[in-house]
Design a protein around this motif. Structure first.
Motif, PDB file in Angstrom:
ATOM      1  N   GLY A  79       3.844  22.101   9.235  1.00  0.00           N
ATOM      2  CA  GLY A  79       3.836  20.973  10.144  1.00  0.00           C
ATOM      3  C   GLY A  79       3.957  19.687   9.358  1.00  0.00           C
ATOM      4  N   GLY A 128       0.461  30.025  14.245  1.00  0.00           N
ATOM      5  CA  GLY A 128       0.727  28.642  14.595  1.00  0.00           C
ATOM      6  C   GLY A 128      -0.526  27.849  14.910  1.00  0.00           C
ATOM      7  N   SER A 141      -2.020  24.819  12.726  1.00  0.00           N
ATOM      8  CA  SER A 141      -2.219  23.516  13.360  1.00  0.00           C
ATOM      9  C   SER A 141      -3.630  22.998  13.103  1.00  0.00           C
ATOM     10  N   ASN A 142      -4.587  23.902  13.092  1.00  0.00           N
ATOM     11  CA  ASN A 142      -5.963  23.492  12.825  1.00  0.00           C
ATOM     12  C   ASN A 142      -6.141  23.019  11.382  1.00  0.00           C
ATOM     13  N   SER A 162      -4.905  19.560  11.524  1.00  0.00           N
ATOM     14  CA  SER A 162      -5.888  18.738  12.235  1.00  0.00           C
ATOM     15  C   SER A 162      -7.114  18.460  11.361  1.00  0.00           C
ATOM     16  N   SER A 210      -7.930  19.496  22.091  1.00  0.00           N
ATOM     17  CA  SER A 210      -6.638  20.107  21.804  1.00  0.00           C
ATOM     18  C   SER A 210      -6.065  20.759  23.043  1.00  0.00           C
ATOM     19  N   VAL A 224       3.024  25.920  20.121  1.00  0.00           N
ATOM     20  CA  VAL A 224       1.804  25.615  19.372  1.00  0.00           C
ATOM     21  C   VAL A 224       1.136  24.389  19.982  1.00  0.00           C
ATOM     22  N   GLY A 236      -1.246  21.146  20.259  1.00  0.00           N
ATOM     23  CA  GLY A 236      -1.781  20.161  19.330  1.00  0.00           C
ATOM     24  C   GLY A 236      -2.800  19.259  19.992  1.00  0.00           C
ATOM     25  N   LEU A 264       4.031  14.454  15.269  1.00  0.00           N
ATOM     26  CA  LEU A 264       3.745  15.724  14.610  1.00  0.00           C
ATOM     27  C   LEU A 264       4.914  16.665  14.856  1.00  0.00           C
ATOM     28  N   PRO A 288       6.554  20.465  14.207  1.00  0.00           N
ATOM     29  CA  PRO A 288       6.269  21.844  13.785  1.00  0.00           C
ATOM     30  C   PRO A 288       7.433  22.451  13.009  1.00  0.00           C
ATOM     31  N   PHE A 335       5.701  21.971  19.951  1.00  0.00           N
ATOM     32  CA  PHE A 335       4.375  21.422  19.634  1.00  0.00           C
ATOM     33  C   PHE A 335       4.050  20.279  20.588  1.00  0.00           C
ATOM     34  N   TYR A 377       1.740  17.085  21.402  1.00  0.00           N
ATOM     35  CA  TYR A 377       0.866  16.104  20.759  1.00  0.00           C
ATOM     36  C   TYR A 377       0.833  14.838  21.607  1.00  0.00           C
TER      37      TYR A 377
END
Length: 470
Positions: A28, A143, A147-148, A151, A161, A380, A382, A397, A399, A414, A416
């Protein structure tokens, strides 16, 4: 947090081993308002925040002849500077230059002698921006868990999220006396023992889903440049649309956000086939759609927890509304057919088989030509609100999906804040039109949104209302 890899986690290593041109890393990119902080300050912050994840300082330990599964072990020689790197874009430093740098970084394999991640600080973007790229091996994360990791670099780690909206997370298994089906096969066994009447239905659904998955994998897709051998060079691109437009379209037309996203992808791939002088056929675009089975209490666990569906996306349908309706119907049918449960059951059962058997089976199968699935589209979730990193606003963001096993294109979607972003990683030679693919997705969303608004105003009967009832 040491432990052995699951069959799925280890399978990504074995799949990578079969093709020297493939790097099975996912990632990402955070595009931030600049200027960037001093590199020493970046290094300190990344070290403090990212190293809170135990996998960040662990390496893989493999065993001769795959007698047992690889396992995670602490790296006594860990050095943060091996993993945090700097890059500067050439002039003019626009988005195209950023995408070219992303493609170059993702081409290279991660060193298995070190923890399987990298963090790249990319400077020199126009409009006083810079970027941070996180790259992790798929054996370490899916994914959501990747992503975490991204984050975890944010200043506020408690931001809500979109992950709470995924099926496995938003539904408790019991509500007001009604028990919802679980994607955990152990739960199905318990349910079957307690409710013998339901056991037959569960078994039939799993068997039907397994049959559909097998048939999909055995039926070759129509030949095109979109599937075939994968080379060692990549291209990257992104499409960005307003999440509100997608949500309004889905609400008006009686579908889901995921349906609209997949319909826009279908629109773009249909145009790509036509540009190549090919007639889009019903079997031209079988797509692997990963489905998260991650429970709310496992959001931060670094591993893979996915099942799959294999729908045929309707590139042969010319009308946008009919195409969206077909996507909606096919995804609904795939969800109800038991494909997700069958995929989860097969992955669970594979962990009960001695690892040497599964390892060599996966390695053998991955060396066979794969001609049935053309692309992968993964969704995914976000952060729901804008976030900051080291005091810098995260503007966007992006992906980054993987490609392998005959998939020459991969798409990650993604969400966001108020944007839905499609990240495309493609084989350099097979898909030189990555820009046309991304603009085609944006155009597909815009077209459906216009039709939805027009239909909402007129309230006329016809295709639109038929779609809403489908």
């Amino acid at each position: 947090m040491a432990g052995q890899l699951t069959t799925l986690d280890a399978g990504f290593l074995q799949l990578e081993d079969t093709n020297p041109h493939v790097s099975l890393a996912i990632g990402g990119v955070a595009v931030l308002a600049g200027p960037p902080p001093e590199f020493s300050a970046l290094l300190d912050t990344i070290g403090t925040r990212l190293l809170a994840n135990p996998r960040a300082t662990q390496v893989l330990r493999t065993h001769p002849l795959d007698l047992t599964a690889p396992e995670w072990a602490d790296d006594p020689a860990f050095d943060l500077t091996h993993h945090v790197r700097r890059s500067a874009l050439p002039n003019p430093g626009d988005d195209a230059a950023l995408y070219a740098e992303v493609a170059t970084i993702m081409e290279r394999r991660l060193d298995r002698g070190r923890p399987l991640w990298e963090c790249w600080v990319i400077e020199g973007l126009t409009e006083d921006r810079w970027a941070l790229l996180i790259k992790v091996h798929h054996a370490l994360a899916d994914g959501i868990s990747a992503s975490n990791l991204l984050s975890g670099l944010c200043d506020d780690t408690d931001v809500a999220s979109f992950a709470t909206a995924i099926g496995a997370a938003k539904h408790p298994r019991a509500r007001a006396g009604f028990r919802l089906p679980s994607l955990n096969p152990l739960d199905w066994i318990g349910d079957s023992l307690r409710f013998s009447a339901g056991a037959g239905k569960v078994a039939l659904r799993v068997a039907g889903g397994a049959a559909e998955l097998t048939a999909g994998l055995l039926h070759p897709a129509a030949p095109s440049a979109l599937n075939g051998p994968v080379g060692d060079l990549r291209r990257y691109g992104s499409a960005v649309v307003k999440l509100r437009d997608v949500e309004e379209t889905a609400h008006t037309l009686g579908t889901t956000v995921n349906d609209v996203a997949l319909a826009a992808v279908t629109d773009s791939y249909r145009a790509a086939l036509l540009r190549r002088g090919l007639k889009p056929r019903p079997d031209s675009l079988r797509t692997l759609v990963p489905v998260s089975v991650r429970a709310p209490d496992a959001m931060d666990v670094p591993d893979n927890r996915v099942s799959l569906m294999l729908p045929l996306l309707p590139v042969d349908v010319a009308d946008p509304l009919q195409r969206l309706r077909a996507v909606h119907e096919r995804l609904t049918a795939a969800k109800s057919s038991g494909q997700r449960q069958a995929g989860s059951m097969m992955l669970w059962a594979s962990n009960l088989i001695p690892f040497p058997v599964t390892a060599w089976t996966v390695r053998l199968l991955s060396r066979l030509p794969q001609r049935s699935v053309v692309t992968v589209v993964t969704n995914v979730p976000g952060p729901r609100q804008p976030v900051t990193m080291m005091g810098h606003k995260v503007l966007r963001l992006l992906p980054i999906p993987p490609i392998a096993a005959g998939f020459r294109t991969g798409i990650a979607v993604f969400s966001y804040a108020d944007e839905l972003t499609f990240g495309l990683l493609v084989d350099f030679d097979a898909a030189p039109d990555v820009h046309e693919l991304t603009t085609g997705i944006e155009r597909g969303v815009q077209r459906l949104h216009r039709l939805a608004k027009a239909g909402g105003r007129s309230r006329r009967k016809g295709d639109l209302l038929l779609l809403s009832s489908g």
